[in-house]
Design an enzyme around this catalytic site. Sequence first.
Site, PDB file in Angstrom:
ATOM      1  N   LYS A 123       8.063  40.580  68.765  1.00 60.61           N
ATOM      2  CA  LYS A 123       8.740  40.347  67.483  1.00 60.61           C
ATOM      3  C   LYS A 123       7.818  39.471  66.646  1.00 60.61           C
ATOM      4  O   LYS A 123       6.998  38.732  67.198  1.00 60.61           O
ATOM      5  CB  LYS A 123      10.078  39.623  67.715  1.00 60.61           C
ATOM      6  CG  LYS A 123      11.056  39.758  66.575  1.00 60.61           C
ATOM      7  CD  LYS A 123      11.816  41.063  66.630  1.00 60.61           C
ATOM      8  CE  LYS A 123      12.634  41.271  65.361  1.00 60.61           C
ATOM      9  NZ  LYS A 123      13.499  42.452  65.460  1.00 60.61           N
ATOM     10  N   ASP A 144      12.457  44.662  59.955  1.00 56.30           N
ATOM     11  CA  ASP A 144      13.656  43.919  60.369  1.00 56.30           C
ATOM     12  C   ASP A 144      14.193  43.302  59.079  1.00 56.30           C
ATOM     13  O   ASP A 144      13.898  43.816  57.989  1.00 56.30           O
ATOM     14  CB  ASP A 144      13.288  42.851  61.427  1.00 56.30           C
ATOM     15  CG  ASP A 144      14.513  42.207  62.072  1.00 56.30           C
ATOM     16  OD1 ASP A 144      15.198  42.888  62.843  1.00 56.30           O
ATOM     17  OD2 ASP A 144      14.821  41.034  61.784  1.00 56.30           O
TER      18      ASP A 144
HETATM   19  P1  NDP Z   1      18.338  43.850  55.927  1.00 52.33           P
HETATM   20  O1  NDP Z   1      17.336  42.875  55.429  1.00 52.33           O
HETATM   21  O2  NDP Z   1      18.274  45.262  55.455  1.00 52.33           O
HETATM   22  O3  NDP Z   1      19.811  43.298  55.643  1.00 52.33           O
HETATM   23  C1  NDP Z   1      20.243  42.074  56.141  1.00 52.33           C
HETATM   24  C2  NDP Z   1      21.651  41.827  55.660  1.00 52.33           C
HETATM   25  O4  NDP Z   1      22.162  40.669  56.317  1.00 52.33           O
HETATM   26  C3  NDP Z   1      21.725  41.540  54.178  1.00 52.33           C
HETATM   27  O5  NDP Z   1      22.948  42.004  53.681  1.00 52.33           O
HETATM   28  C4  NDP Z   1      21.655  40.011  54.117  1.00 52.33           C
HETATM   29  O6  NDP Z   1      22.242  39.435  52.977  1.00 52.33           O
HETATM   30  C5  NDP Z   1      22.464  39.660  55.355  1.00 52.33           C
HETATM   31  N1  NDP Z   1      22.028  38.341  55.862  1.00 52.33           N
HETATM   32  C6  NDP Z   1      20.787  37.999  56.292  1.00 52.33           C
HETATM   33  N2  NDP Z   1      20.766  36.703  56.659  1.00 52.33           N
HETATM   34  C7  NDP Z   1      22.022  36.245  56.465  1.00 52.33           C
HETATM   35  C8  NDP Z   1      22.647  35.003  56.665  1.00 52.33           C
HETATM   36  N3  NDP Z   1      21.961  33.954  57.155  1.00 52.33           N
HETATM   37  N4  NDP Z   1      23.972  34.894  56.367  1.00 52.33           N
HETATM   38  C9  NDP Z   1      24.676  35.961  55.891  1.00 52.33           C
HETATM   39  N5  NDP Z   1      24.120  37.161  55.671  1.00 52.33           N
HETATM   40  C10 NDP Z   1      22.832  37.306  55.944  1.00 52.33           C
HETATM   41  O7  NDP Z   1      18.257  43.782  57.540  1.00 52.33           O
HETATM   42  P2  NDP Z   1      18.686  44.875  58.601  1.00 52.33           P
HETATM   43  O8  NDP Z   1      19.917  45.564  58.149  1.00 52.33           O
HETATM   44  O9  NDP Z   1      17.484  45.641  58.944  1.00 52.33           O
HETATM   45  O10 NDP Z   1      19.011  43.934  59.877  1.00 52.33           O
HETATM   46  C11 NDP Z   1      20.311  43.390  60.120  1.00 52.33           C
HETATM   47  C12 NDP Z   1      20.400  42.949  61.572  1.00 52.33           C
HETATM   48  O11 NDP Z   1      20.149  44.073  62.442  1.00 52.33           O
HETATM   49  C13 NDP Z   1      19.392  41.893  62.017  1.00 52.33           C
HETATM   50  O12 NDP Z   1      19.978  41.080  63.005  1.00 52.33           O
HETATM   51  C14 NDP Z   1      18.271  42.719  62.641  1.00 52.33           C
HETATM   52  O13 NDP Z   1      17.506  41.954  63.564  1.00 52.33           O
HETATM   53  C15 NDP Z   1      19.097  43.779  63.350  1.00 52.33           C
HETATM   54  N6  NDP Z   1      18.362  44.993  63.671  1.00 52.33           N
HETATM   55  C16 NDP Z   1      17.771  45.750  62.689  1.00 52.33           C
HETATM   56  C17 NDP Z   1      17.119  46.915  63.027  1.00 52.33           C
HETATM   57  C18 NDP Z   1      16.589  47.835  61.991  1.00 52.33           C
HETATM   58  O14 NDP Z   1      16.216  48.978  62.344  1.00 52.33           O
HETATM   59  N7  NDP Z   1      16.532  47.454  60.725  1.00 52.33           N
HETATM   60  C19 NDP Z   1      16.944  47.333  64.436  1.00 52.33           C
HETATM   61  C20 NDP Z   1      17.687  46.511  65.386  1.00 52.33           C
HETATM   62  C21 NDP Z   1      18.326  45.375  64.999  1.00 52.33           C
HETATM   63  P3  NDP Z   1      21.319  38.744  51.847  1.00 52.33           P
HETATM   64  O15 NDP Z   1      20.735  39.903  51.083  1.00 52.33           O
HETATM   65  O16 NDP Z   1      22.234  37.890  51.075  1.00 52.33           O
HETATM   66  O17 NDP Z   1      20.272  37.940  52.589  1.00 52.33           O
END
Ligand code: NDP
Length: 461
Positions: free
Chosen positions: A136, A176
Amino acid sequence: MSKSNVSSTKTKEYFSRYMEGVEKRNLGESEFVQAVYEVASTIFPYIADKPIYHEMQILERMAEPERIISFRVPWSDDDGNIRTNRGWRVQFNSAIGPYKGGLRFHPSVNQSILKFLGFEQTFKNSLTGLPMGGGKGGSNFNPKGKSELEVMRFCQSFMTELYRHIGADTDVPAGDIGVGGREIGFMFGQYKRITNHFVGILTGKGLSFGGSKMRTEATGYGAIFFVQNMLQQIREDVEGKTVLISGSGNVATHAAEKVLQLGGKPLTLSDSGGFIECVGTQSDGLTQEQIDWIKELKDVRRGRISEAADEFNNIIFHAGKRPWGVAADIAVPSATQNEVNGEDAATMIKNGVKLVAEAANMPCEQAAVDAFVEAGVSFGPAKAVNAGGVGVSGLEMSQNSARIAWDESQLADMLQSMMKSIHDSCVEYGEESGGTVNYLRGANIAGFVKVAEAMLSYGHV
Ligand code: NDP
Protein backbone atom coordinates in the site's frame (compact mmCIF):
# COMPACT_ATOMS: atom_id res chain seq x y z
CA MET A 1 -12.52 -9.52 17.08
CA SER A 2 -14.66 -11.07 19.76
CA LYS A 3 -12.46 -11.92 22.71
CA SER A 4 -14.12 -15.34 22.86
CA ASN A 5 -11.98 -16.40 19.89
CA VAL A 6 -8.93 -16.61 22.09
CA SER A 7 -10.19 -19.15 24.57
CA SER A 8 -7.65 -21.56 26.05
CA THR A 9 -5.38 -20.12 28.76
CA LYS A 10 -2.17 -20.97 26.95
CA THR A 11 -3.36 -19.48 23.66
CA LYS A 12 -4.53 -16.37 25.52
CA GLU A 13 -1.10 -16.01 27.08
CA TYR A 14 0.75 -16.41 23.72
CA PHE A 15 -1.63 -13.98 22.07
CA SER A 16 -1.23 -11.26 24.69
CA ARG A 17 2.59 -11.63 24.65
CA TYR A 18 2.49 -11.36 20.86
CA MET A 19 0.31 -8.23 20.96
CA GLU A 20 2.57 -6.63 23.58
CA GLY A 21 5.48 -7.11 21.18
CA VAL A 22 3.52 -5.68 18.25
CA GLU A 23 2.55 -2.61 20.30
CA LYS A 24 6.12 -2.08 21.53
CA ARG A 25 7.60 -2.29 18.04
CA ASN A 26 4.94 -0.02 16.51
CA LEU A 27 4.57 2.75 19.07
CA GLY A 28 1.78 5.21 18.32
CA GLU A 29 0.62 3.26 15.25
CA SER A 30 -2.89 2.56 16.54
CA GLU A 31 -4.53 1.65 13.21
CA PHE A 32 -1.81 -0.87 12.43
CA VAL A 33 -2.00 -2.44 15.90
CA GLN A 34 -5.81 -2.60 15.57
CA ALA A 35 -5.54 -4.46 12.25
CA VAL A 36 -2.97 -6.94 13.57
CA TYR A 37 -5.12 -7.57 16.67
CA GLU A 38 -8.17 -8.34 14.57
CA VAL A 39 -6.32 -10.89 12.42
CA ALA A 40 -4.09 -12.46 15.09
CA SER A 41 -6.97 -13.01 17.53
CA THR A 42 -8.49 -15.44 15.04
CA ILE A 43 -5.23 -17.01 13.86
CA PHE A 44 -3.81 -17.87 17.31
CA PRO A 45 -6.57 -20.38 18.14
CA TYR A 46 -6.24 -21.85 14.62
CA ILE A 47 -2.48 -22.47 14.96
CA ALA A 48 -2.64 -23.57 18.62
CA ASP A 49 -2.08 -27.21 17.60
CA LYS A 50 0.25 -26.47 14.68
CA PRO A 51 3.70 -25.89 16.28
CA ILE A 52 5.49 -25.35 12.96
CA TYR A 53 3.88 -21.90 12.63
CA HIS A 54 5.24 -20.91 16.04
CA GLU A 55 8.69 -22.39 15.44
CA MET A 56 8.95 -20.57 12.13
CA GLN A 57 7.68 -17.29 13.68
CA ILE A 58 5.16 -16.92 10.87
CA LEU A 59 2.86 -14.41 12.58
CA GLU A 60 5.80 -12.35 13.89
CA ARG A 61 7.20 -12.10 10.37
CA MET A 62 3.79 -11.37 8.85
CA ALA A 63 3.38 -8.34 11.13
CA GLU A 64 6.64 -6.80 9.89
CA PRO A 65 6.63 -5.14 6.43
CA GLU A 66 9.37 -6.42 4.14
CA ARG A 67 10.24 -2.83 3.26
CA ILE A 68 8.95 0.73 3.79
CA ILE A 69 10.04 3.47 1.41
CA SER A 70 9.42 7.04 2.53
CA PHE A 71 10.25 9.98 0.31
CA ARG A 72 9.92 13.71 -0.29
CA VAL A 73 7.42 14.92 -2.89
CA PRO A 74 8.12 18.54 -3.87
CA TRP A 75 5.77 20.26 -6.34
CA SER A 76 4.80 23.81 -7.23
CA ASP A 77 1.32 25.27 -6.86
CA ASP A 78 -0.37 27.59 -9.36
CA ASP A 79 1.06 30.66 -7.59
CA GLY A 80 4.60 29.35 -8.03
CA ASN A 81 5.07 28.40 -4.36
CA ILE A 82 7.10 25.25 -3.70
CA ARG A 83 5.11 22.76 -1.61
CA THR A 84 6.43 19.59 0.01
CA ASN A 85 4.48 16.45 0.90
CA ARG A 86 5.57 13.07 2.14
CA GLY A 87 5.15 9.92 0.04
CA TRP A 88 5.35 6.26 1.06
CA ARG A 89 5.25 2.78 -0.39
CA VAL A 90 4.86 -0.03 2.12
CA GLN A 91 5.94 -3.30 0.47
CA PHE A 92 4.39 -5.59 3.02
CA ASN A 93 4.55 -9.19 1.91
CA SER A 94 5.61 -10.76 -1.41
CA ALA A 95 5.29 -14.43 -0.40
CA ILE A 96 2.68 -15.26 -3.05
CA GLY A 97 3.33 -12.63 -5.73
CA PRO A 98 4.44 -9.08 -6.53
CA TYR A 99 3.34 -6.44 -4.00
CA LYS A 100 -0.10 -5.16 -4.98
CA GLY A 101 -2.30 -2.52 -3.36
CA GLY A 102 -3.55 1.00 -3.83
CA LEU A 103 -2.16 4.50 -3.42
CA ARG A 104 -4.09 6.86 -1.15
CA PHE A 105 -3.86 10.66 -1.35
CA HIS A 106 -5.52 12.18 1.73
CA PRO A 107 -4.31 14.56 4.46
CA SER A 108 -4.86 11.84 7.10
CA VAL A 109 -2.34 9.46 5.47
CA ASN A 110 0.54 8.42 7.71
CA GLN A 111 2.77 5.38 8.12
CA SER A 112 0.41 3.64 10.58
CA ILE A 113 -2.54 3.84 8.18
CA LEU A 114 -0.49 2.57 5.24
CA LYS A 115 0.94 -0.29 7.32
CA PHE A 116 -2.57 -1.34 8.41
CA LEU A 117 -3.74 -1.21 4.80
CA GLY A 118 -0.71 -3.15 3.50
CA PHE A 119 -1.10 -5.81 6.20
CA GLU A 120 -4.80 -6.26 5.40
CA GLN A 121 -4.05 -6.27 1.68
CA THR A 122 -1.79 -9.32 2.06
CA PHE A 123 -4.69 -11.47 3.33
CA LYS A 124 -7.21 -9.95 0.93
CA ASN A 125 -5.04 -10.63 -2.11
CA SER A 126 -4.50 -14.19 -0.97
CA LEU A 127 -8.28 -14.64 -0.71
CA THR A 128 -8.76 -13.72 -4.38
CA GLY A 129 -6.87 -16.88 -5.36
CA LEU A 130 -4.56 -14.81 -7.62
CA PRO A 131 -0.76 -14.62 -7.22
CA MET A 132 -0.48 -11.17 -5.61
CA GLY A 133 1.43 -10.06 -2.51
CA GLY A 134 0.37 -7.14 -0.31
CA GLY A 135 1.42 -3.49 -0.42
CA LYS A 136 0.00 0.00 0.00
CA GLY A 137 1.24 3.53 -0.49
CA GLY A 138 0.26 7.13 -0.82
CA SER A 139 0.80 10.63 0.44
CA ASN A 140 -0.59 13.18 2.88
CA PHE A 141 -1.31 15.37 -0.18
CA ASN A 142 -4.88 16.71 -0.22
CA PRO A 143 -6.27 16.74 -3.77
CA LYS A 144 -9.39 18.61 -2.60
CA GLY A 145 -9.45 22.20 -3.85
CA LYS A 146 -6.36 21.72 -6.06
CA SER A 147 -6.45 22.62 -9.75
CA GLU A 148 -6.04 19.97 -12.44
CA LEU A 149 -2.50 21.21 -13.17
CA GLU A 150 -1.54 21.12 -9.48
CA VAL A 151 -2.75 17.51 -9.21
CA MET A 152 -0.78 16.66 -12.36
CA ARG A 153 2.43 18.24 -11.07
CA PHE A 154 2.04 16.44 -7.75
CA CYS A 155 1.42 13.05 -9.43
CA GLN A 156 4.43 13.52 -11.71
CA SER A 157 6.69 14.38 -8.77
CA PHE A 158 5.35 11.40 -6.77
CA MET A 159 6.11 9.02 -9.66
CA THR A 160 9.54 10.56 -10.23
CA GLU A 161 10.60 8.84 -7.00
CA LEU A 162 8.21 5.87 -6.95
CA TYR A 163 9.18 4.57 -10.43
CA ARG A 164 12.47 3.09 -9.18
CA HIS A 165 10.67 0.90 -6.61
CA ILE A 166 7.88 -0.61 -8.73
CA GLY A 167 7.66 -2.96 -11.73
CA ALA A 168 5.25 -5.38 -13.42
CA ASP A 169 6.85 -8.32 -11.56
CA THR A 170 7.87 -6.37 -8.42
CA ASP A 171 5.14 -4.05 -7.22
CA VAL A 172 1.99 -2.90 -9.03
CA PRO A 173 0.12 -0.05 -7.25
CA ALA A 174 -3.50 0.99 -7.99
CA GLY A 175 -5.94 3.69 -6.85
CA ASP A 176 -7.60 4.22 -3.47
CA ILE A 177 -9.08 7.25 -1.69
CA GLY A 178 -8.15 10.38 -3.65
CA VAL A 179 -6.55 8.39 -6.48
CA GLY A 180 -8.90 7.65 -9.37
CA GLY A 181 -8.54 7.38 -13.14
CA ARG A 182 -7.23 10.94 -13.50
CA GLU A 183 -4.35 10.47 -11.04
CA ILE A 184 -3.47 6.99 -12.39
CA GLY A 185 -3.26 8.53 -15.90
CA PHE A 186 -0.88 11.28 -14.75
CA MET A 187 1.33 8.77 -12.90
CA PHE A 188 1.37 6.19 -15.70
CA GLY A 189 2.31 8.90 -18.22
CA GLN A 190 5.22 10.01 -16.03
CA TYR A 191 6.46 6.42 -15.56
CA LYS A 192 6.41 5.84 -19.30
CA ARG A 193 8.22 9.09 -19.94
CA ILE A 194 11.00 8.41 -17.41
CA THR A 195 11.60 4.74 -18.25
CA ASN A 196 10.61 4.53 -21.93
CA HIS A 197 8.70 1.34 -21.04
CA PHE A 198 5.01 0.67 -21.67
CA VAL A 199 4.29 -2.02 -19.10
CA GLY A 200 1.52 -2.73 -16.61
CA ILE A 201 3.06 -1.08 -13.55
CA LEU A 202 -0.24 0.41 -12.37
CA THR A 203 -3.80 -0.89 -12.48
CA GLY A 204 -6.97 1.18 -12.78
CA LYS A 205 -5.61 2.63 -16.02
CA GLY A 206 -7.83 4.21 -18.70
CA LEU A 207 -9.28 1.78 -21.25
CA SER A 208 -7.26 3.36 -24.08
CA PHE A 209 -3.91 2.57 -22.41
CA GLY A 210 -4.20 -0.90 -20.94
CA GLY A 211 -7.00 -0.56 -18.38
CA SER A 212 -9.49 -3.34 -17.80
CA LYS A 213 -13.23 -3.12 -18.30
CA MET A 214 -15.12 -3.61 -15.01
CA ARG A 215 -12.21 -2.32 -12.87
CA THR A 216 -14.05 0.91 -12.00
CA GLU A 217 -17.15 -0.98 -10.90
CA ALA A 218 -15.37 -3.98 -9.38
CA THR A 219 -15.06 -3.05 -5.70
CA GLY A 220 -18.62 -1.79 -5.23
CA TYR A 221 -20.23 -4.46 -7.41
CA GLY A 222 -18.08 -7.17 -5.81
CA ALA A 223 -19.12 -6.03 -2.32
CA ILE A 224 -22.79 -6.42 -3.17
CA PHE A 225 -22.16 -9.81 -4.83
CA PHE A 226 -20.61 -10.81 -1.51
CA VAL A 227 -23.70 -9.54 0.36
CA GLN A 228 -25.85 -11.54 -2.06
CA ASN A 229 -23.84 -14.68 -1.20
CA MET A 230 -24.16 -14.00 2.53
CA LEU A 231 -27.92 -13.65 2.13
CA GLN A 232 -28.22 -16.78 -0.01
CA GLN A 233 -26.38 -18.66 2.76
CA ILE A 234 -29.40 -17.91 5.00
CA ARG A 235 -31.88 -18.38 2.14
CA GLU A 236 -32.57 -14.68 1.67
CA ASP A 237 -32.06 -12.20 -1.15
CA VAL A 238 -31.14 -8.55 -1.80
CA GLU A 239 -34.53 -7.91 -3.42
CA GLY A 240 -36.66 -5.53 -1.37
CA LYS A 241 -33.96 -4.93 1.29
CA THR A 242 -33.15 -1.39 2.44
CA VAL A 243 -29.44 -0.58 2.50
CA LEU A 244 -27.40 2.15 4.25
CA ILE A 245 -24.25 3.12 2.34
CA SER A 246 -21.66 5.69 3.45
CA GLY A 247 -19.24 7.53 1.18
CA SER A 248 -19.98 8.78 -2.33
CA GLY A 249 -16.80 7.82 -4.13
CA ASN A 250 -15.95 4.94 -6.40
CA VAL A 251 -16.89 2.15 -3.99
CA ALA A 252 -20.07 3.71 -2.55
CA THR A 253 -21.68 4.75 -5.84
CA HIS A 254 -21.07 1.37 -7.50
CA ALA A 255 -22.31 -0.47 -4.42
CA ALA A 256 -25.52 1.61 -4.58
CA GLU A 257 -25.87 0.85 -8.29
CA LYS A 258 -25.55 -2.92 -7.78
CA VAL A 259 -28.04 -2.87 -4.86
CA LEU A 260 -30.50 -1.17 -7.19
CA GLN A 261 -29.84 -3.67 -10.03
CA LEU A 262 -30.56 -6.55 -7.65
CA GLY A 263 -33.88 -5.04 -6.56
CA GLY A 264 -32.69 -3.53 -3.26
CA LYS A 265 -33.14 0.04 -2.02
CA PRO A 266 -30.02 2.17 -1.40
CA LEU A 267 -31.25 4.74 1.13
CA THR A 268 -28.16 6.84 1.91
CA LEU A 269 -24.75 8.10 0.70
CA SER A 270 -22.35 10.50 2.44
CA ASP A 271 -19.11 12.45 2.36
CA SER A 272 -17.04 14.11 5.06
CA GLY A 273 -19.64 16.92 5.27
CA GLY A 274 -22.66 14.76 6.15
CA PHE A 275 -25.09 12.29 4.59
CA ILE A 276 -28.04 12.29 2.20
CA GLU A 277 -31.17 10.23 2.82
CA CYS A 278 -33.97 9.25 0.48
CA VAL A 279 -37.26 10.08 2.15
CA GLY A 280 -40.95 9.50 1.59
CA THR A 281 -43.15 6.64 2.65
CA GLN A 282 -42.32 3.41 0.86
CA SER A 283 -39.13 5.05 -0.44
CA ASP A 284 -37.49 2.93 -3.12
CA GLY A 285 -34.18 4.57 -2.42
CA LEU A 286 -31.87 6.28 -4.89
CA THR A 287 -32.68 5.88 -8.56
CA GLN A 288 -30.13 5.15 -11.31
CA GLU A 289 -30.58 8.71 -12.54
CA GLN A 290 -29.70 10.05 -9.09
CA ILE A 291 -26.67 7.75 -8.76
CA ASP A 292 -25.40 8.87 -12.20
CA TRP A 293 -25.89 12.50 -11.18
CA ILE A 294 -23.86 11.89 -7.97
CA LYS A 295 -21.08 10.13 -9.90
CA GLU A 296 -20.81 13.15 -12.19
CA LEU A 297 -20.93 15.51 -9.19
CA LYS A 298 -18.03 13.68 -7.48
CA ASP A 299 -15.87 12.60 -10.44
CA VAL A 300 -16.19 15.56 -12.76
CA ARG A 301 -17.46 18.59 -10.86
CA ARG A 302 -15.78 17.46 -7.60
CA GLY A 303 -18.71 18.89 -5.61
CA ARG A 304 -20.23 18.05 -2.20
CA ILE A 305 -22.94 15.46 -1.52
CA SER A 306 -25.14 18.16 0.07
CA GLU A 307 -25.81 19.47 -3.46
CA ALA A 308 -27.96 16.37 -4.17
CA ALA A 309 -30.57 17.68 -1.70
CA ASP A 310 -30.88 20.92 -3.72
CA GLU A 311 -31.32 18.96 -6.94
CA PHE A 312 -33.83 16.23 -5.92
CA ASN A 313 -36.89 16.79 -3.73
CA ASN A 314 -37.00 13.26 -2.23
CA ILE A 315 -33.46 13.68 -0.85
CA ILE A 316 -32.58 15.44 2.40
CA PHE A 317 -29.11 16.31 3.73
CA HIS A 318 -27.99 15.80 7.34
CA ALA A 319 -24.96 18.04 7.93
CA GLY A 320 -22.08 16.67 10.00
CA LYS A 321 -23.76 13.28 10.55
CA ARG A 322 -23.19 9.69 9.47
CA PRO A 323 -26.03 7.52 8.13
CA TRP A 324 -26.06 4.86 10.86
CA GLY A 325 -29.18 6.17 12.65
CA VAL A 326 -31.50 5.46 9.69
CA ALA A 327 -33.54 2.25 10.01
CA ALA A 328 -32.62 -0.38 7.38
CA ASP A 329 -31.96 -4.09 6.81
CA ILE A 330 -28.32 -3.89 5.70
CA ALA A 331 -25.36 -1.52 6.19
CA VAL A 332 -22.43 -1.23 3.78
CA PRO A 333 -19.88 1.29 5.12
CA SER A 334 -17.93 2.42 2.04
CA ALA A 335 -16.04 5.62 2.99
CA THR A 336 -13.03 5.16 5.29
CA GLN A 337 -11.52 3.46 8.34
CA ASN A 338 -13.17 3.65 11.79
CA GLU A 339 -16.37 5.33 10.58
CA VAL A 340 -18.62 3.01 12.65
CA ASN A 341 -18.10 3.05 16.42
CA GLY A 342 -19.64 0.95 19.21
CA GLU A 343 -22.47 3.45 19.70
CA ASP A 344 -23.32 3.45 15.99
CA ALA A 345 -23.35 -0.36 16.09
CA ALA A 346 -25.76 -0.37 19.06
CA THR A 347 -28.07 2.02 17.18
CA MET A 348 -28.00 -0.15 14.06
CA ILE A 349 -28.74 -3.30 16.06
CA LYS A 350 -31.64 -1.55 17.80
CA ASN A 351 -32.98 -0.37 14.42
CA GLY A 352 -33.01 -3.92 13.04
CA VAL A 353 -29.90 -4.04 10.82
CA LYS A 354 -29.29 -7.76 10.19
CA LEU A 355 -26.20 -7.70 7.97
CA VAL A 356 -23.12 -5.45 7.86
CA ALA A 357 -20.61 -5.70 5.02
CA GLU A 358 -17.40 -3.66 5.15
CA ALA A 359 -16.83 -2.26 1.64
CA ALA A 360 -14.30 0.31 2.93
CA ASN A 361 -11.13 -0.89 4.65
CA MET A 362 -11.61 -1.40 8.43
CA PRO A 363 -14.60 0.96 8.65
CA CYS A 364 -15.78 -0.65 11.90
CA GLU A 365 -13.97 -0.02 15.17
CA GLN A 366 -13.22 -3.11 17.26
CA ALA A 367 -16.11 -2.27 19.65
CA ALA A 368 -18.52 -2.19 16.72
CA VAL A 369 -17.28 -5.52 15.35
CA ASP A 370 -17.65 -7.11 18.80
CA ALA A 371 -21.18 -5.70 19.15
CA PHE A 372 -22.28 -7.04 15.75
CA VAL A 373 -20.84 -10.50 16.36
CA GLU A 374 -22.37 -10.67 19.84
CA ALA A 375 -25.80 -9.58 18.57
CA GLY A 376 -25.75 -12.23 15.82
CA VAL A 377 -25.59 -9.66 13.03
CA SER A 378 -24.05 -11.31 9.97
CA PHE A 379 -20.72 -9.47 9.60
CA GLY A 380 -18.66 -9.45 6.38
CA PRO A 381 -15.08 -8.18 6.92
CA ALA A 382 -13.39 -5.84 4.44
CA LYS A 383 -10.70 -8.22 3.28
CA ALA A 384 -13.40 -10.51 1.85
CA VAL A 385 -16.15 -8.00 0.97
CA ASN A 386 -14.04 -5.51 -1.00
CA ALA A 387 -11.60 -7.99 -2.58
CA GLY A 388 -13.32 -7.69 -5.98
CA GLY A 389 -11.39 -4.48 -6.69
CA VAL A 390 -7.97 -5.98 -6.37
CA GLY A 391 -9.31 -9.17 -7.97
CA VAL A 392 -10.11 -7.33 -11.20
CA SER A 393 -6.79 -5.46 -10.85
CA GLY A 394 -5.15 -8.90 -10.94
CA LEU A 395 -7.12 -9.61 -14.11
CA GLU A 396 -5.88 -6.28 -15.53
CA MET A 397 -2.31 -7.47 -14.88
CA SER A 398 -3.01 -10.74 -16.71
CA GLN A 399 -4.49 -8.88 -19.70
CA ASN A 400 -1.49 -6.51 -19.80
CA SER A 401 1.03 -9.38 -19.71
CA ALA A 402 -0.80 -11.26 -22.46
CA ARG A 403 -1.53 -8.01 -24.38
CA ILE A 404 -5.22 -8.84 -24.68
CA ALA A 405 -8.50 -7.25 -23.51
CA TRP A 406 -11.40 -9.31 -22.23
CA ASP A 407 -14.92 -8.07 -22.77
CA GLU A 408 -17.20 -6.68 -20.11
CA SER A 409 -19.52 -9.65 -19.73
CA GLN A 410 -16.57 -12.06 -19.41
CA LEU A 411 -15.06 -9.89 -16.66
CA ALA A 412 -18.42 -9.46 -14.89
CA ASP A 413 -18.77 -13.26 -14.79
CA MET A 414 -15.20 -13.65 -13.49
CA LEU A 415 -15.84 -11.06 -10.76
CA GLN A 416 -19.07 -12.75 -9.70
CA SER A 417 -17.47 -16.18 -9.51
CA MET A 418 -14.44 -14.79 -7.65
CA MET A 419 -16.73 -13.29 -4.99
CA LYS A 420 -18.58 -16.60 -4.69
CA SER A 421 -15.34 -18.48 -4.26
CA ILE A 422 -14.13 -15.98 -1.59
CA HIS A 423 -17.46 -16.41 0.17
CA ASP A 424 -17.15 -20.19 0.04
CA SER A 425 -13.61 -20.06 1.49
CA CYS A 426 -14.96 -17.97 4.39
CA VAL A 427 -17.65 -20.60 4.97
CA GLU A 428 -15.07 -23.40 4.81
CA TYR A 429 -12.98 -21.88 7.62
CA GLY A 430 -15.68 -19.96 9.47
CA GLU A 431 -18.70 -22.26 9.75
CA GLU A 432 -19.76 -22.85 13.35
CA SER A 433 -21.81 -25.58 14.92
CA GLY A 434 -25.44 -24.75 14.19
CA GLY A 435 -24.58 -23.63 10.66
CA THR A 436 -23.90 -19.92 11.28
CA VAL A 437 -20.80 -18.48 9.65
CA ASN A 438 -18.16 -16.38 11.40
CA TYR A 439 -16.97 -14.57 8.26
CA LEU A 440 -14.29 -12.70 10.17
CA ARG A 441 -12.56 -15.86 11.28
CA GLY A 442 -13.20 -17.57 7.95
CA ALA A 443 -11.65 -14.74 5.92
CA ASN A 444 -8.64 -14.36 8.19
CA ILE A 445 -7.79 -18.06 8.23
CA ALA A 446 -8.45 -18.62 4.52
CA GLY A 447 -6.23 -15.62 3.67
CA PHE A 448 -3.54 -16.67 6.14
CA VAL A 449 -3.14 -20.30 5.09
CA LYS A 450 -1.83 -19.68 1.57
CA VAL A 451 0.64 -16.93 2.59
CA ALA A 452 1.86 -19.00 5.56
CA GLU A 453 2.42 -22.09 3.40
CA ALA A 454 4.53 -20.09 0.96
CA MET A 455 6.56 -18.55 3.81
CA LEU A 456 7.16 -22.00 5.31
CA SER A 457 8.49 -23.20 1.95
CA TYR A 458 11.00 -20.35 1.77
CA GLY A 459 12.62 -21.04 5.15
CA HIS A 460 13.99 -18.05 7.11
CA VAL A 461 13.46 -15.15 4.73
P1 NDP B 1 -12.98 7.76 -3.05
O1 NDP B 1 -11.87 8.74 -2.88
O2 NDP B 1 -13.54 7.54 -4.41
O3 NDP B 1 -14.18 8.13 -2.07
C1 NDP B 1 -14.00 8.21 -0.69
C2 NDP B 1 -15.31 8.62 -0.06
O4 NDP B 1 -15.18 8.53 1.36
C3 NDP B 1 -15.68 10.06 -0.35
O5 NDP B 1 -17.07 10.18 -0.39
C4 NDP B 1 -15.09 10.82 0.85
O6 NDP B 1 -15.73 12.04 1.14
C5 NDP B 1 -15.36 9.81 1.95
N1 NDP B 1 -14.37 10.00 3.03
C6 NDP B 1 -13.02 9.89 2.93
N2 NDP B 1 -12.44 10.16 4.12
C7 NDP B 1 -13.46 10.43 4.97
C8 NDP B 1 -13.53 10.76 6.33
N3 NDP B 1 -12.42 10.87 7.08
N4 NDP B 1 -14.76 10.96 6.89
C9 NDP B 1 -15.90 10.83 6.14
N5 NDP B 1 -15.88 10.52 4.83
C10 NDP B 1 -14.70 10.33 4.26
O7 NDP B 1 -12.44 6.37 -2.42
P2 NDP B 1 -12.92 4.90 -2.73
O8 NDP B 1 -14.39 4.87 -2.93
O9 NDP B 1 -12.02 4.35 -3.75
O10 NDP B 1 -12.53 4.17 -1.34
C11 NDP B 1 -13.44 4.08 -0.24
C12 NDP B 1 -12.97 2.99 0.71
O11 NDP B 1 -12.90 1.73 0.01
C13 NDP B 1 -11.57 3.17 1.30
O12 NDP B 1 -11.55 2.62 2.60
C14 NDP B 1 -10.69 2.34 0.38
O13 NDP B 1 -9.49 1.94 1.02
C15 NDP B 1 -11.61 1.16 0.14
N6 NDP B 1 -11.29 0.38 -1.05
C16 NDP B 1 -11.29 0.96 -2.30
C17 NDP B 1 -11.03 0.19 -3.41
C18 NDP B 1 -11.16 0.73 -4.78
O14 NDP B 1 -11.13 -0.07 -5.75
N7 NDP B 1 -11.32 2.03 -4.97
C19 NDP B 1 -10.63 -1.23 -3.29
C20 NDP B 1 -10.75 -1.77 -1.94
C21 NDP B 1 -11.03 -0.96 -0.88
P3 NDP B 1 -14.97 13.44 0.88
O15 NDP B 1 -15.06 13.64 -0.61
O16 NDP B 1 -15.70 14.43 1.68
O17 NDP B 1 -13.54 13.24 1.36
